[in-house]
Design a protein around this motif. Structure first.
Motif, PDB file in Angstrom:
ATOM      1  N   LYS A  60       1.035  -0.917  -0.298  1.00  0.00           N
ATOM      2  CA  LYS A  60       0.113  -0.304   0.293  1.00  0.00           C
ATOM      3  C   LYS A  60       0.778   1.210   0.208  1.00  0.00           C
ATOM      4  CE  LYS A  60      -3.405  -1.778   2.528  1.00  0.00           C
ATOM      5  NZ  LYS A  60      -4.685  -1.870   3.502  1.00  0.00           N
ATOM      6  N   LYS A  61       0.562   1.862  -0.567  1.00  0.00           N
ATOM      7  CA  LYS A  61       1.392   3.302  -0.699  1.00  0.00           C
ATOM      8  C   LYS A  61       0.597   4.142   0.902  1.00  0.00           C
ATOM      9  CE  LYS A  61       1.158   4.089  -5.756  1.00  0.00           C
ATOM     10  NZ  LYS A  61       0.177   4.407  -6.994  1.00  0.00           N
ATOM     11  N   LYS A  62       1.522   4.927   1.101  1.00  0.00           N
ATOM     12  CA  LYS A  62       0.963   5.388   1.732  1.00  0.00           C
ATOM     13  C   LYS A  62       0.625   7.647   1.692  1.00  0.00           C
ATOM     14  CE  LYS A  62       4.898   3.020   5.298  1.00  0.00           C
ATOM     15  NZ  LYS A  62       5.495   3.098   6.671  1.00  0.00           N
ATOM     16  N   LEU A  63      -0.137   7.502   1.983  1.00  0.00           N
ATOM     17  CA  LEU A  63      -0.271   8.891   2.438  1.00  0.00           C
ATOM     18  C   LEU A  63      -0.983   9.866   2.944  1.00  0.00           C
ATOM     19  CD1 LEU A  63      -3.265   9.249  -0.970  1.00  0.00           C
ATOM     20  CD2 LEU A  63      -3.311  10.477   1.480  1.00  0.00           C
ATOM     21  N   LEU A  64      -0.881  10.955   2.838  1.00  0.00           N
ATOM     22  CA  LEU A  64      -1.445  11.703   4.167  1.00  0.00           C
ATOM     23  C   LEU A  64      -2.290  12.934   3.730  1.00  0.00           C
ATOM     24  CD1 LEU A  64      -1.072  13.305   7.242  1.00  0.00           C
ATOM     25  CD2 LEU A  64       1.186  14.541   5.830  1.00  0.00           C
ATOM     26  N   ILE A  65      -3.335  13.038   4.364  1.00  0.00           N
ATOM     27  CA  ILE A  65      -4.495  13.831   4.045  1.00  0.00           C
ATOM     28  C   ILE A  65      -4.546  15.232   5.082  1.00  0.00           C
ATOM     29  CG2 ILE A  65      -7.141  14.146   3.479  1.00  0.00           C
ATOM     30  CD1 ILE A  65      -6.934  11.941   2.866  1.00  0.00           C
ATOM     31  N   ILE A  70       0.857  13.351  -0.349  1.00  0.00           N
ATOM     32  CA  ILE A  70       0.388  13.664   0.645  1.00  0.00           C
ATOM     33  C   ILE A  70      -0.341  14.739  -0.596  1.00  0.00           C
ATOM     34  CG2 ILE A  70       0.461  16.588   1.575  1.00  0.00           C
ATOM     35  CD1 ILE A  70       3.780  15.228   2.569  1.00  0.00           C
ATOM     36  N   ILE A  71      -1.935  14.235   0.017  1.00  0.00           N
ATOM     37  CA  ILE A  71      -3.418  15.696  -0.701  1.00  0.00           C
ATOM     38  C   ILE A  71      -3.307  16.585   0.755  1.00  0.00           C
ATOM     39  CG2 ILE A  71      -4.936  15.485  -0.995  1.00  0.00           C
ATOM     40  CD1 ILE A  71      -5.346  12.973  -1.704  1.00  0.00           C
ATOM     41  N   THR A  72      -2.858  17.824   0.049  1.00  0.00           N
ATOM     42  CA  THR A  72      -3.349  19.071   1.012  1.00  0.00           C
ATOM     43  C   THR A  72      -3.697  20.315   0.574  1.00  0.00           C
ATOM     44  OG1 THR A  72      -1.899  20.772   2.252  1.00  0.00           O
ATOM     45  CG2 THR A  72      -1.227  20.587  -0.274  1.00  0.00           C
ATOM     46  N   ASP A  73      -5.080  20.822   0.848  1.00  0.00           N
ATOM     47  CA  ASP A  73      -5.758  21.961   0.894  1.00  0.00           C
ATOM     48  C   ASP A  73      -4.510  23.273   0.889  1.00  0.00           C
ATOM     49  OD1 ASP A  73      -7.549  23.402   0.779  1.00  0.00           O
ATOM     50  OD2 ASP A  73      -8.989  23.486   2.354  1.00  0.00           O
ATOM     51  N   GLU A 111     -12.269  13.353   6.969  1.00  0.00           N
ATOM     52  CA  GLU A 111     -12.320  11.962   7.068  1.00  0.00           C
ATOM     53  C   GLU A 111     -13.156  11.366   5.825  1.00  0.00           C
ATOM     54  OE1 GLU A 111     -12.299  10.364   9.763  1.00  0.00           O
ATOM     55  OE2 GLU A 111     -11.591  11.581  11.360  1.00  0.00           O
ATOM     56  N   SER A 112     -14.406  12.227   4.729  1.00  0.00           N
ATOM     57  CA  SER A 112     -14.870  11.795   3.555  1.00  0.00           C
ATOM     58  C   SER A 112     -13.950  11.021   2.921  1.00  0.00           C
ATOM     59  CB  SER A 112     -16.001  12.503   3.822  1.00  0.00           C
ATOM     60  OG  SER A 112     -16.722  13.096   4.436  1.00  0.00           O
ATOM     61  N   LEU A 113     -12.640  12.244   2.642  1.00  0.00           N
ATOM     62  CA  LEU A 113     -11.623  11.730   1.403  1.00  0.00           C
ATOM     63  C   LEU A 113     -11.136  10.634   2.181  1.00  0.00           C
ATOM     64  CD1 LEU A 113     -10.546  12.318  -1.146  1.00  0.00           C
ATOM     65  CD2 LEU A 113      -8.788  13.978   0.029  1.00  0.00           C
ATOM     66  N   SER A 114     -10.915  10.579   3.287  1.00  0.00           N
ATOM     67  CA  SER A 114      -9.891   9.161   4.323  1.00  0.00           C
ATOM     68  C   SER A 114     -10.519   7.538   3.692  1.00  0.00           C
ATOM     69  CB  SER A 114      -9.630   8.921   5.559  1.00  0.00           C
ATOM     70  OG  SER A 114      -9.449   8.448   5.974  1.00  0.00           O
ATOM     71  N   ILE A 166      -3.579   5.551   5.163  1.00  0.00           N
ATOM     72  CA  ILE A 166      -3.870   7.491   5.059  1.00  0.00           C
ATOM     73  C   ILE A 166      -3.794   6.824   6.404  1.00  0.00           C
ATOM     74  CG2 ILE A 166      -6.384   8.203   4.651  1.00  0.00           C
ATOM     75  CD1 ILE A 166      -6.441   6.545   2.705  1.00  0.00           C
ATOM     76  N   ASP A 167      -3.173   8.810   6.699  1.00  0.00           N
ATOM     77  CA  ASP A 167      -3.592   9.440   8.366  1.00  0.00           C
ATOM     78  C   ASP A 167      -3.197  11.240   7.800  1.00  0.00           C
ATOM     79  OD1 ASP A 167      -2.812  10.120  10.654  1.00  0.00           O
ATOM     80  OD2 ASP A 167      -0.640   9.381  10.417  1.00  0.00           O
ATOM     81  N   LYS A 168      -4.305  11.288   8.766  1.00  0.00           N
ATOM     82  CA  LYS A 168      -5.081  12.857   8.059  1.00  0.00           C
ATOM     83  C   LYS A 168      -3.990  13.571   9.307  1.00  0.00           C
ATOM     84  CE  LYS A 168      -8.939  10.764   9.425  1.00  0.00           C
ATOM     85  NZ  LYS A 168      -8.294   9.333   9.604  1.00  0.00           N
ATOM     86  N   SER A 169      -4.456  15.475   8.760  1.00  0.00           N
ATOM     87  CA  SER A 169      -4.180  16.333   9.886  1.00  0.00           C
ATOM     88  C   SER A 169      -5.037  17.010   9.414  1.00  0.00           C
ATOM     89  CB  SER A 169      -2.656  16.382   9.508  1.00  0.00           C
ATOM     90  OG  SER A 169      -1.293  15.763   9.608  1.00  0.00           O
ATOM     91  N   PHE A 170      -5.170  18.595  10.711  1.00  0.00           N
ATOM     92  CA  PHE A 170      -5.625  19.091  10.296  1.00  0.00           C
ATOM     93  C   PHE A 170      -5.184  20.528  10.353  1.00  0.00           C
ATOM     94  CE2 PHE A 170      -8.593  15.712  11.950  1.00  0.00           C
ATOM     95  CZ  PHE A 170      -9.014  14.771  11.254  1.00  0.00           C
ATOM     96  N   THR A 171      -4.244  20.435  10.626  1.00  0.00           N
ATOM     97  CA  THR A 171      -3.417  22.074  10.637  1.00  0.00           C
ATOM     98  C   THR A 171      -2.102  21.355  10.427  1.00  0.00           C
ATOM     99  OG1 THR A 171      -2.331  21.476  13.227  1.00  0.00           O
ATOM    100  CG2 THR A 171      -4.530  22.200  13.264  1.00  0.00           C
ATOM    101  N   ILE A 172      -1.564  22.998   9.773  1.00  0.00           N
ATOM    102  CA  ILE A 172      -0.346  22.395   9.152  1.00  0.00           C
ATOM    103  C   ILE A 172       0.446  22.238   9.806  1.00  0.00           C
ATOM    104  CG2 ILE A 172       1.822  23.950   7.726  1.00  0.00           C
ATOM    105  CD1 ILE A 172      -0.741  23.608   6.088  1.00  0.00           C
ATOM    106  N   ASN A 173       0.600  22.599  11.205  1.00  0.00           N
ATOM    107  CA  ASN A 173       1.680  21.840  11.633  1.00  0.00           C
ATOM    108  C   ASN A 173       1.846  20.544  12.304  1.00  0.00           C
ATOM    109  OD1 ASN A 173       3.019  24.171  12.858  1.00  0.00           O
ATOM    110  ND2 ASN A 173       1.662  25.242  14.396  1.00  0.00           N
ATOM    111  N   GLU A 174       0.543  19.814  12.031  1.00  0.00           N
ATOM    112  CA  GLU A 174       0.351  18.331  12.800  1.00  0.00           C
ATOM    113  C   GLU A 174       1.110  17.850  11.776  1.00  0.00           C
ATOM    114  OE1 GLU A 174      -3.274  14.922  14.060  1.00  0.00           O
ATOM    115  OE2 GLU A 174      -3.937  17.352  12.668  1.00  0.00           O
TER     116      GLU A 174
END
Length: 196
Positions: free
Chosen positions: A3-8, A52-55, A17-20, A31-39
């Motif tokens: 599996k490819k390791k992916l960060l949202i 990495i998928i980022t807003d 959460e929906s995308l994950s 898949i892992d998720k972060s809700f702030t840039i620092n995190e």
């Protein structure tokens, strides 16, 4: 298949959460998720991600800061920038930052998975721009002209007979759609697009 390791990275938790969940159903990604840039930076330092998928827009540090930080650390990681408003004015900036794809948050599941599986450092993926998503509405153009005439929100509200909160919403959308940080950016956009 490994599996490819992916960060949202997105401050809108429901979207992240929906995308994950959607990508997780394919069983192709870890898949892992972060809700702030620092995190996100903390998680990036701890894990070797493939994608990495980022807003782009965050309430604190923006997505450009994050993309620049990642690229300085790792030139080969695949980066996908997401936005609610696709802006062709951002294309060159994102290409210079070596982003692999720039997508609308409404991209459908099949297309997104196909793109994620075919990211290539020699190709920048950007869907055909049809000029609608980012096109200013007649009302937004009207408000932009008033703003450039240095009218206050209250003045514009009285002139157009609409609420101050509606004007403020239009103002926010103008900055997002034109990729402007200040009045100078709005003025440049208006000149380039023959609005004034």
């Amino acid at each position: 298949m490994e599996k490819k390791k992916l960060l949202i990275v997105d401050d809108h938790r429901i979207f992240a959460e929906s995308l994950s969940n959607m990508l997780g159903e394919t069983e192709q990604f870890e898949i892992d998720k972060s809700f702030t840039i620092n995190e996100a930076i903390t998680k990036y330092k701890a894990t070797l991600f493939d994608i990495i998928i980022t807003d782009i827009q965050f309430p604190e540090l923006d997505g450009f800061f994050f993309i620049d930080y990642i690229r300085k650390q790792n030139d080969s990681i695949k980066i996908v920038a997401l936005s609610s408003f696709l802006n062709p004015l951002l294309l060159k900036r994102l290409q210079r930052m070596k982003v692999n794809a720039y997508l609308n948050k409404n991209t459908n599941r099949i297309d997104l998975i196909h793109i994620l599986n075919n990211l290539n450092e020699n190709h920048f993926y950007y869907p055909s721009y049809r000029g609608k998503e980012n096109e200013l509405s007649p009302r937004e153009i009207e408000i932009l002209k008033f703003i450039l005439e240095e009218k206050t929100t209250k003045d514009i509200s009285i002139l157009l007979n609409i609420s101050i909160s509606t004007i403020e919403t239009h103002r926010r959308n103008l900055f997002i759609k034109t990729n402007s940080l200040n009045m100078i950016g709005l003025a440049k956009y208006a000149i380039i697009n023959n609005i004034i």
